[in-house]
Design a protein around this motif. Structure first.
Motif, short mmCIF file in Angstrom:
data_model
loop_
_atom_site.label_atom_id
_atom_site.label_comp_id
_atom_site.label_asym_id
_atom_site.label_seq_id
_atom_site.Cartn_x
_atom_site.Cartn_y
_atom_site.Cartn_z
N VAL A 178 1.25 2.85 -3.49
CA VAL A 178 0.03 2.97 -4.29
C VAL A 178 0.24 3.83 -5.52
N PHE A 224 -5.07 11.87 -4.64
CA PHE A 224 -5.47 10.78 -5.53
C PHE A 224 -6.72 10.06 -5.04
N THR A 225 -7.15 10.37 -3.83
CA THR A 225 -8.24 9.56 -3.27
C THR A 225 -9.48 10.38 -2.90
N THR A 226 -9.52 11.63 -3.33
CA THR A 226 -10.71 12.40 -2.99
C THR A 226 -11.46 12.82 -4.26
N GLN A 232 -4.57 10.57 -14.56
CA GLN A 232 -3.44 10.49 -13.61
C GLN A 232 -2.47 11.64 -13.80
N SER A 264 0.81 -1.22 0.00
CA SER A 264 0.00 0.00 0.00
C SER A 264 0.84 1.27 0.00
N LYS A 323 -8.73 7.65 -10.79
CA LYS A 323 -7.28 7.54 -10.64
C LYS A 323 -6.66 6.43 -11.49
N LYS A 324 -7.49 5.50 -11.94
CA LYS A 324 -6.95 4.41 -12.77
C LYS A 324 -6.80 4.86 -14.23
N ARG A 381 -1.13 11.48 -1.39
CA ARG A 381 -2.06 10.35 -1.56
C ARG A 381 -3.50 10.84 -1.52
N LYS A 382 -3.73 11.82 -0.65
CA LYS A 382 -5.09 12.34 -0.48
C LYS A 382 -5.60 12.91 -1.82
N ALA A 434 -10.82 9.87 -6.92
CA ALA A 434 -11.02 8.53 -6.37
C ALA A 434 -11.56 7.60 -7.45
#
Ligand SMILES: Nc1ncnc2c1ncn2[C@@H]1O[C@H](COP(=O)(O)OP(=O)(O)OP(=O)(O)O)[C@@H](O)[C@H]1O
Length: 738
Positions: free
Chosen positions: A526, A552-554, A567, A523, A561-562, A549-550, A558
């Motif tokens: 990531v 990429f995850t908000t 990206q 992890s 991101k793939k 990281r945040k 979220a």
């Protein structure tokens, strides 16, 4: 100009006591950090080849020398030099605009302790041009390290790497240097690189693993790929060498590259040792990729993993558990790319678009910090300023690239009329059946192209006479870059071979390779493959990593991101978000001349440099300053594009209320020896007068007993000292902070 003696002349100075010099920026930021206990960033902006990386190195050298390091010596001068040697070898390459161009973005963070000494350091990298190992614009080269390795004189190592006989063809275009003097220089660079790695504590086995992977990439290029029929290597004997160096069998390598497993079966637990899925008939379930694209995917995947690993090894050498108080982040990204400035008629590539987009985003941040926030402050103070017509810098070209549809989370294809930027369109055109380059360009123009009734030059997007080409106006439409979108839709497609590269390394039978890569897919990694160096050796480094990281995850991130294209936006978001949390100092680097313009001003280029001042010289006219010629039109377009003049005018008008210190924060930097003579003429170029008298004449030496002092009133007619009330904090008693 950059000696230790000069550094000591700046040590402890306040901004108003210093002449324009890169050390002024370092000293100002360092002092502000100590005074306010606030993280600082120094962001370098400008064209490719304008001296950003060179300036970064001077900044780091100044800080490491003047601030000193705590007893643990985590950041000695020797170490930072080694850091740049390693990063330059693996992350730089010659391009048409710069013989040693940086091909990735980086944040170098120095963490300082209570006493103002460097206690630890770390580097985060993003936007590496990983596909460059396999494919790049014509007449450009691959990463420096390949030339160094191919020139290495150690016969034992050459035998181990199977370099005694080199292939005649290499589909990646990785070939040894031909001129003896270049070869000799590259061999010396290889020795220097080995020494630098040693300084950074990279063991001989770890180094050897790096050489094996690089040599395997080289041999993959020699193996090539079939053009038709079954997807396989064109020359198996070279593929065999690549497999041997990677520590796998030829079948395993071939499976990882050509036989892609159905979606969902590439779980972490799956190993190539368990054998490929035999029923896999090529890439039927994956995106349609040619055999060549598969091999390219593996090569760039391997290089990206290697680069990420190196960044971690560098960070391992720089980390310390010692407590840190504040950080100084030095941000260096590839400069504006414009093939036309490099004298090339080709359209710019997707990678070049990504670098230009990053520069535009950083310029937008400069705009926000320099104008928007300042104007708000003036408003609060009831100070009238005639700056109503201030346009947001770079926003237009940024939107053309990254604007999201309001329905980004829903399938946006369902709402074709809603405008969205190029990155989103690429993603859509890559999946839509029958998507074409023409459709991509047409859709882009339908959203952002010139509309009826638009004033001339208002739209950031212009049509080109060539098919699949378009022009995008960067830096406030002062830097028009012509792009060629051919092949861009492939950037949105997942390349399974690239995704298989990490596991091939983790499963390697060569222990020196598998030991390095095993466990790296957890992890903590990531964002591996996009942002490297997130391990976090200190508390402050961990905080930065968490913040990235945040990003990429908000929100939309979220979900998206793939997506490979999105990206890119997320990486730049992470960069900007990290900088935003600090006090930012900008350094504008200007390109004094461009190969494409010198002696041969082309009408197209000249036309694109809009200008209205009576100081205008005919397009392309040059003037001599010191030893180097200056291209006035080129300089003027850069000054206009960066809004330096507006910043200076604002300072002039703001007077006592301006929070700008007495020296403007926006003085441009040019490679010495251009900088001083150029700065002397800067007000004239900028339409300001009179000329400053604080600059030494070319050749005049600066005496340590009389630090380079500046008479601000000569530069800015209305300066009134403005002291910013702030908490008085303890400053080291040796007066380091002045
Ligand atoms: N202050 C300086 N003194 C002498 N040479 C300089 C200076 N700054 C830059 N140069 C020279 O200019 C060239 C380009 O510099 P550099 O690689 O730092 O540019 P850059 O802006 O980082 O480019 P890119 O964006 O392509 O990475 C180099 O050859 C470098 O040696």
């Amino acid at each position: 100009m950059y000696s230790e003696k000069v550094m000591h002349m700046f040590k402890g100075c306040r901004r108003e006591e210093m002449a324009p010099h890169i050390y002024t920026v370092a000293q100002t930021a360092y002092r502000a950090m100590l005074m306010n206990r606030q993280d600082q960033s120094i962001v370098l902006l400008g064209s490719s080849g304008s001296g950003k990386t060179a300036s970064c190195q001077h900044l780091v050298q100044y800080l490491a020398t003047i601030a000193g390091t705590s007893g643990n010596k985590v950041f000695s001068v020797e170490k930072w030099q080694a850091l740049y040697t390693v990063l330059e070898a693996f992350g730089n390459s010659p391009t048409i605009m710069n013989g040693n161009a940086t091909r990735f973005s980086q944040i170098l963070s120095l963490d300082f302790d209570q006493a103002g000494q460097v206690s630890s350091a770390s580097v985060q990298t993003m936007l590496l041009e990983k596909l460059r190992v396999a494919r790049r614009p014509s007449s450009e080269a691959t990463f420096n390290v390949f030339y160094y390795l191919l020139a290495c004189g150690d016969s034992t190592l050459r035998t181990e790497l199977h370099f005694n006989h080199l292939a005649e063809n290499n589909i990646f275009g990785i070939v040894p240097l031909s001129k003896p003097e270049e070869k000799q220089k590259a061999a010396q660079q290889f020795s220097k690189l080995q020494a630098a790695m040693k300084v950074l504590g990279i063991s001989p086995d770890e180094q050897k693993a790096c050489w094996f992977i690089l040599a395997a990439i080289y041999h993959l290029g020699a193996a090539g790929a079939t053009k038709a029929g079954r997807k396989q290597f064109a020359r198996h004997e070279w593929a065999q060498k690549a497999a041997y160096l990677l520590g796998c069998s030829l079948e395993e390598l071939s499976s990882a590259i050509f036989k892609h497993q159905p979606k969902g079966s590439l779980q972490r637990s799956t190993s190539f040792r368990q054998g490929p899925e035999e029923n896999s008939s090529g890439d039927a379930t994956g995106p349609k990729l040619s055999a060549l694209e598969c091999v390219e995917g593996m090569a760039s995947g391997l290089y990206s993993e290697l680069f990420t690993l190196l960044v971690s090894l560098v960070n391992r050498a720089l980390k310390s558990s010692q407590n840190s108080l504040c950080s100084m982040m030095i941000v260096d990204t590839p400069g504006f790319q414009n093939p036309e400035l490099g004298g090339s008629a080709r359209g710019a590539s997707f990678e070049e678009l990504c670098h230009n987009y990053t520069q535009d985003r950083l310029q937008a941040l400069f705009h926000e910090r320099t104008f928007v926030q300042e104007l708000e402050r003036y408003k609060e103070e009831n100070v009238e300023l005639a700056f109503d017509d201030l346009e947001p810098a770079g926003v237009d070209s940024v939107a053309v690239v990254d604007q999201a549809s309001h329905q980004a989370l829903v399938r946006s294809l369902a709402r074709p009329e809603e405008s969205r930027g190029l990155l989103w369109l690429l993603e859509e055109e890559a999946v839509v059946p029958g998507g074409t380059d023409e459709a991509l360009v047409e859709r882009l123009f339908s959203y952002y192209g010139p509309q009826e009734g638009d004033k001339k030059g208002q739209s950031p997007l212009l049509r080109s006479s060539k098919p699949h080409h378009f022009l995008l106006g960067h830096s406030h439409n002062t830097n028009w870059v012509e792009y060629n979108v051919e092949g861009w839709r492939n950037y949105a497609k997942q390349n399974p071979a690239m995704q298989n590269a990490p596991r091939l390394l983790q499963d390697s039978q060569k222990k020196i390779i598998s030991n390095l890569f095993a466990g790296r897919a957890g992890s903590a990694m990531v964002l591996s493959g996009s942002i490297a160096g997130l391990e976090g050796g200190s508390q402050l480094a961990l905080r930065r990593a968490t913040s990235m990281r945040k990003t990429f995850t908000t929100g939309v991130a979220a979900v998206k991101k793939k997506s490979l294209c999105i990206q890119i936006k997320l990486q730049v978001d992470a960069l900007i978000d990290t900088i935003r949390k600090s006090k930012v100092h900008f350094v504008h680097c200007l390109l004094p001349v461009a190969e494409g313009w010198v002696g041969e001003p082309r009408s197209a280029s000249s036309r694109r440099v809009s200008s209205s001042s009576e100081l205008d010289l005919p397009p392309g006219e040059h003037c001599e300053a010191g030893l180097l010629p200056l291209d006035i039109a080129l300089l003027r377009s850069q000054i206009r594009g960066s809004r330096l003049l507006d910043a200076l005018r604002m300072y002039r008008q703001g007077g006592p209320f301006s929070s700008f210190p007495l020296t403007p924060p926006v003085l441009p930097f040019l490679p010495w020896p251009v900088s001083l003579p150029f700065l002397a003429s800067f007000p004239a170029l900028a339409g300001l007068s009179p000329l400053p008298r604080f600059l030494p004449c070319p050749g005049q030496s600066l005496s340590p007993s009389s630090p380079p002092s500046l008479e601000p009133s000569l530069f800015f007619p209305t300066p009134v000292p403005f002291s910013c009330p702030g908490p008085t904090l303890s400053i080291p008693s040796d007066g380091r902070a002045g």
